[in-house]
Design a protein around this motif. Structure first.
Motif, PDB file in Angstrom:
ATOM      1  N   LYS A 123       0.834  -1.208   0.000  1.00 45.75           N
ATOM      2  CA  LYS A 123       0.000   0.000   0.000  1.00 45.75           C
ATOM      3  C   LYS A 123       0.865   1.253   0.000  1.00 45.75           C
ATOM      4  O   LYS A 123       0.530   2.262  -0.649  1.00 45.75           O
ATOM      5  CB  LYS A 123      -0.912  -0.013   1.227  1.00 45.75           C
ATOM      6  CG  LYS A 123      -1.933   1.108   1.252  1.00 45.75           C
ATOM      7  CD  LYS A 123      -2.852   0.973   2.453  1.00 45.75           C
ATOM      8  CE  LYS A 123      -3.878   2.108   2.482  1.00 45.75           C
ATOM      9  NZ  LYS A 123      -4.779   1.995   3.661  1.00 45.75           N
ATOM     10  N   PHE A 124       1.993   1.215   0.701  1.00 43.41           N
ATOM     11  CA  PHE A 124       2.906   2.359   0.720  1.00 43.41           C
ATOM     12  C   PHE A 124       3.508   2.584  -0.662  1.00 43.41           C
ATOM     13  O   PHE A 124       3.631   3.718  -1.132  1.00 43.41           O
ATOM     14  CB  PHE A 124       4.009   2.114   1.751  1.00 43.41           C
ATOM     15  CG  PHE A 124       5.065   3.179   1.786  1.00 43.41           C
ATOM     16  CD1 PHE A 124       4.855   4.366   2.467  1.00 43.41           C
ATOM     17  CD2 PHE A 124       6.275   2.991   1.131  1.00 43.41           C
ATOM     18  CE1 PHE A 124       5.832   5.347   2.498  1.00 43.41           C
ATOM     19  CE2 PHE A 124       7.252   3.967   1.160  1.00 43.41           C
ATOM     20  CZ  PHE A 124       7.030   5.145   1.842  1.00 43.41           C
ATOM     21  N   TYR A 125       3.904   1.512  -1.341  1.00 43.74           N
ATOM     22  CA  TYR A 125       4.472   1.639  -2.682  1.00 43.74           C
ATOM     23  C   TYR A 125       3.441   2.202  -3.665  1.00 43.74           C
ATOM     24  O   TYR A 125       3.795   2.948  -4.585  1.00 43.74           O
ATOM     25  CB  TYR A 125       4.973   0.283  -3.176  1.00 43.74           C
ATOM     26  CG  TYR A 125       6.385  -0.041  -2.797  1.00 43.74           C
ATOM     27  CD1 TYR A 125       7.458   0.660  -3.338  1.00 43.74           C
ATOM     28  CD2 TYR A 125       6.676  -1.066  -1.898  1.00 43.74           C
ATOM     29  CE1 TYR A 125       8.766   0.361  -2.996  1.00 43.74           C
ATOM     30  CE2 TYR A 125       7.980  -1.382  -1.552  1.00 43.74           C
ATOM     31  CZ  TYR A 125       9.025  -0.665  -2.109  1.00 43.74           C
ATOM     32  OH  TYR A 125      10.317  -0.963  -1.770  1.00 43.74           O
ATOM     33  N   SER A 140       4.814   6.765  -5.760  1.00 44.42           N
ATOM     34  CA  SER A 140       4.933   6.261  -7.125  1.00 44.42           C
ATOM     35  C   SER A 140       3.829   6.877  -7.974  1.00 44.42           C
ATOM     36  O   SER A 140       2.752   7.216  -7.458  1.00 44.42           O
ATOM     37  CB  SER A 140       4.833   4.730  -7.157  1.00 44.42           C
ATOM     38  OG  SER A 140       3.567   4.300  -6.703  1.00 44.42           O
ATOM     39  N   ARG A 141       4.093   7.008  -9.262  1.00 46.27           N
ATOM     40  CA  ARG A 141       3.110   7.579 -10.174  1.00 46.27           C
ATOM     41  C   ARG A 141       2.704   6.518 -11.196  1.00 46.27           C
ATOM     42  O   ARG A 141       3.532   5.738 -11.675  1.00 46.27           O
ATOM     43  CB  ARG A 141       3.668   8.807 -10.886  1.00 46.27           C
ATOM     44  CG  ARG A 141       4.965   8.566 -11.623  1.00 46.27           C
ATOM     45  CD  ARG A 141       5.457   9.806 -12.329  1.00 46.27           C
ATOM     46  NE  ARG A 141       6.737   9.559 -12.974  1.00 46.27           N
ATOM     47  CZ  ARG A 141       6.874   9.011 -14.173  1.00 46.27           C
ATOM     48  NH1 ARG A 141       5.796   8.635 -14.838  1.00 46.27           N
ATOM     49  NH2 ARG A 141       8.070   8.830 -14.701  1.00 46.27           N
ATOM     50  N   TYR A 181       5.909   4.087 -11.553  1.00 50.60           N
ATOM     51  CA  TYR A 181       7.318   4.437 -11.403  1.00 50.60           C
ATOM     52  C   TYR A 181       7.527   5.109 -10.049  1.00 50.60           C
ATOM     53  O   TYR A 181       6.784   6.018  -9.671  1.00 50.60           O
ATOM     54  CB  TYR A 181       7.776   5.376 -12.524  1.00 50.60           C
ATOM     55  CG  TYR A 181       7.959   4.684 -13.848  1.00 50.60           C
ATOM     56  CD1 TYR A 181       9.027   3.827 -14.058  1.00 50.60           C
ATOM     57  CD2 TYR A 181       7.061   4.888 -14.883  1.00 50.60           C
ATOM     58  CE1 TYR A 181       9.193   3.186 -15.273  1.00 50.60           C
ATOM     59  CE2 TYR A 181       7.217   4.256 -16.101  1.00 50.60           C
ATOM     60  CZ  TYR A 181       8.285   3.402 -16.291  1.00 50.60           C
ATOM     61  OH  TYR A 181       8.448   2.766 -17.493  1.00 50.60           O
ATOM     62  N   ALA A 182       8.529   4.631  -9.327  1.00 48.50           N
ATOM     63  CA  ALA A 182       8.843   5.201  -8.025  1.00 48.50           C
ATOM     64  C   ALA A 182       9.324   6.639  -8.184  1.00 48.50           C
ATOM     65  O   ALA A 182      10.126   6.941  -9.078  1.00 48.50           O
ATOM     66  CB  ALA A 182       9.893   4.358  -7.312  1.00 48.50           C
ATOM     67  N   ARG A 206       8.826  -5.112  -2.671  1.00 47.75           N
ATOM     68  CA  ARG A 206       8.347  -4.165  -3.684  1.00 47.75           C
ATOM     69  C   ARG A 206       7.538  -4.914  -4.732  1.00 47.75           C
ATOM     70  O   ARG A 206       7.992  -5.915  -5.278  1.00 47.75           O
ATOM     71  CB  ARG A 206       9.532  -3.449  -4.335  1.00 47.75           C
ATOM     72  CG  ARG A 206       9.148  -2.529  -5.483  1.00 47.75           C
ATOM     73  CD  ARG A 206      10.342  -1.705  -5.908  1.00 47.75           C
ATOM     74  NE  ARG A 206      11.441  -2.520  -6.358  1.00 47.75           N
ATOM     75  CZ  ARG A 206      11.636  -2.898  -7.622  1.00 47.75           C
ATOM     76  NH1 ARG A 206      10.794  -2.512  -8.561  1.00 47.75           N
ATOM     77  NH2 ARG A 206      12.678  -3.641  -7.942  1.00 47.75           N
ATOM     78  N   PRO A 207       6.318  -4.447  -5.041  1.00 49.61           N
ATOM     79  CA  PRO A 207       5.500  -5.134  -6.049  1.00 49.61           C
ATOM     80  C   PRO A 207       6.166  -5.100  -7.415  1.00 49.61           C
ATOM     81  O   PRO A 207       6.943  -4.192  -7.729  1.00 49.61           O
ATOM     82  CB  PRO A 207       4.186  -4.345  -6.038  1.00 49.61           C
ATOM     83  CG  PRO A 207       4.179  -3.591  -4.753  1.00 49.61           C
ATOM     84  CD  PRO A 207       5.602  -3.315  -4.414  1.00 49.61           C
TER      85      PRO A 207
END
Length: 348
Positions: free
Chosen positions: A174-176, A182-183, A203-204, A233-234
């Motif tokens: 959820k944070f990622y 990230s966009r 993208y981070a 990281r997903p």
């Protein structure tokens, strides 16, 4: 008898090849002659230059060959481990003479065919309860078996105790996926598929090191290392490279990053990145009024410097444009190249 299919022909040929290899291995003379032919064939290939030493191969070839060796050793180890496990199992006592099996013994048949996979012997006995069959007091239990079973049990306990909770994984994912971290890509083809799961690419916005520090600040109750944070990281959250970059990465901004890194390295400032400087000197780095120093709350904030020697020289990197001469078709030409140069300067 009907015509054999291609699969049946291949299976028949495979069995015949196993029998031939088994016959060669059982005969010392034929086996020695077979090894001598292999050695002569290897020497001939080596003389022709078809066999290369490891030092003569490229780095990519060495890496691929070492990977093949590791996988082969792992398969061989697993096969030996499985064979030893079968041999260490409890023997089942047969109520009749084992010599009566003769040619009907499935184990001897498998050895004749040269099959490598072990076949379990099914004892033909009178109907008994499964408890009396396997828990016979007359059957000796080897200490190696009990020791291996205890090790497996302890390993299973350790594996279950170190299992990561699901809520931690969900919190990291959820944070990622947060828009601040990230966009999402807007393109229709900007997606990734893994295990039949389709996700839109993201993208981070920052480096994984900065995202880890940010996650620790937002979730102080979760203790997670940087390596585990990276592993969770997903697969649809990607670290942007130069080709996928849609933000500014010009020479001015990159040189500013180099200057900040050099000042932090020489312990002149306490911020290690431009983002930290913006967070410390602006109310919100996303507001234009704060960035242009028009905001009434943060326009008086400045970068805090630590004690340092003004006469000391500082080395840092910077992108510079330099002219380079070269020849093409016998004519001298000059081109302008952007290179990363080492710069030596002072703080004055």
């Amino acid at each position: 008898m009907g015509k054999l299919s291609e699969a049946e022909k291949k299976e028949k040929k495979r069995i015949a090849e196993r029998r031939r290899r088994e016959r060669i291995k059982n005969d010392p003379i034929l086996y020695e002659r077979h090894k001598q032919r292999d050695r002569e064939r290897y020497a001939k290939r080596k003389a022709e230059g078809k066999v290369k030493k490891m030092s003569e191969r490229t780095r990519r070839e060495q890496k691929a060959l070492r990977k093949y060796f590791r996988e082969h050793s792992k398969k061989s180890y697993e096969k030996k481990k499985q064979k030893n496990k079968v041999l260490e199992e409890k023997p089942i006592s047969l109520p009749f003479d084992s010599g009566a099996l003769n040619d009907h013994d499935p184990l001897s048949t498998s050895q004749t065919l040269g099959m490598k996979s072990p076949i379990n012997i099914i004892s033909v006995t009178e109907p008994q309860s499964p408890i009396n069959t396997f828990a016979d007091s007359s059957v000796p239990v080897s200490p190696a078996t009990s020791e291996s079973s205890s090790k497996e049990e302890s390993a299973g306990l350790m594996k279950s105790s170190t299992k990561l909770p699901v809520d931690i994984k969900e919190a990291v994912v959820k944070f990622y996926e947060d828009d601040e971290n990230s966009r999402m890509c807007p393109g229709k083809r900007d997606y990734r598929v893994r295990n039949k799961i389709r996700k839109q690419k993201r993208y981070a916005t920052e480096s994984l090191r900065d995202l880890h520090k940010k996650f620790q600040a937002q979730h102080p109750e979760i203790k997670i290392s940087y390596s585990l944070f990276c592993r969770l990281r997903p697969f649809w959250v990607i670290i942007p490279n130069v080709l996928a970059r849609e933000t500014c990465s010009c020479q001015t901004h990159e040189n500013f990053n180099f200057v900040v890194s050099a000042l932090y390295k020489h312990k002149i400032i306490s911020e290690s990145s431009p983002n930290q400087i913006l967070e410390k000197n602006c109310c919100d780095p996303r507001y234009v009024s704060c960035l242009t120093r028009v905001c009434l709350e943060c326009n008086n904030k400045r970068v805090t410097y630590l004690e340092f020697d003004n006469s000391a020289e500082i080395d840092y990197k910077a992108w510079e444009k330099q002219k380079k001469a070269y020849f093409k078709n016998g004519e001298g030409r000059i081109t302008l190249q952007t290179i990363k140069a080492n710069v030596l300067g002072t703080t004055l």
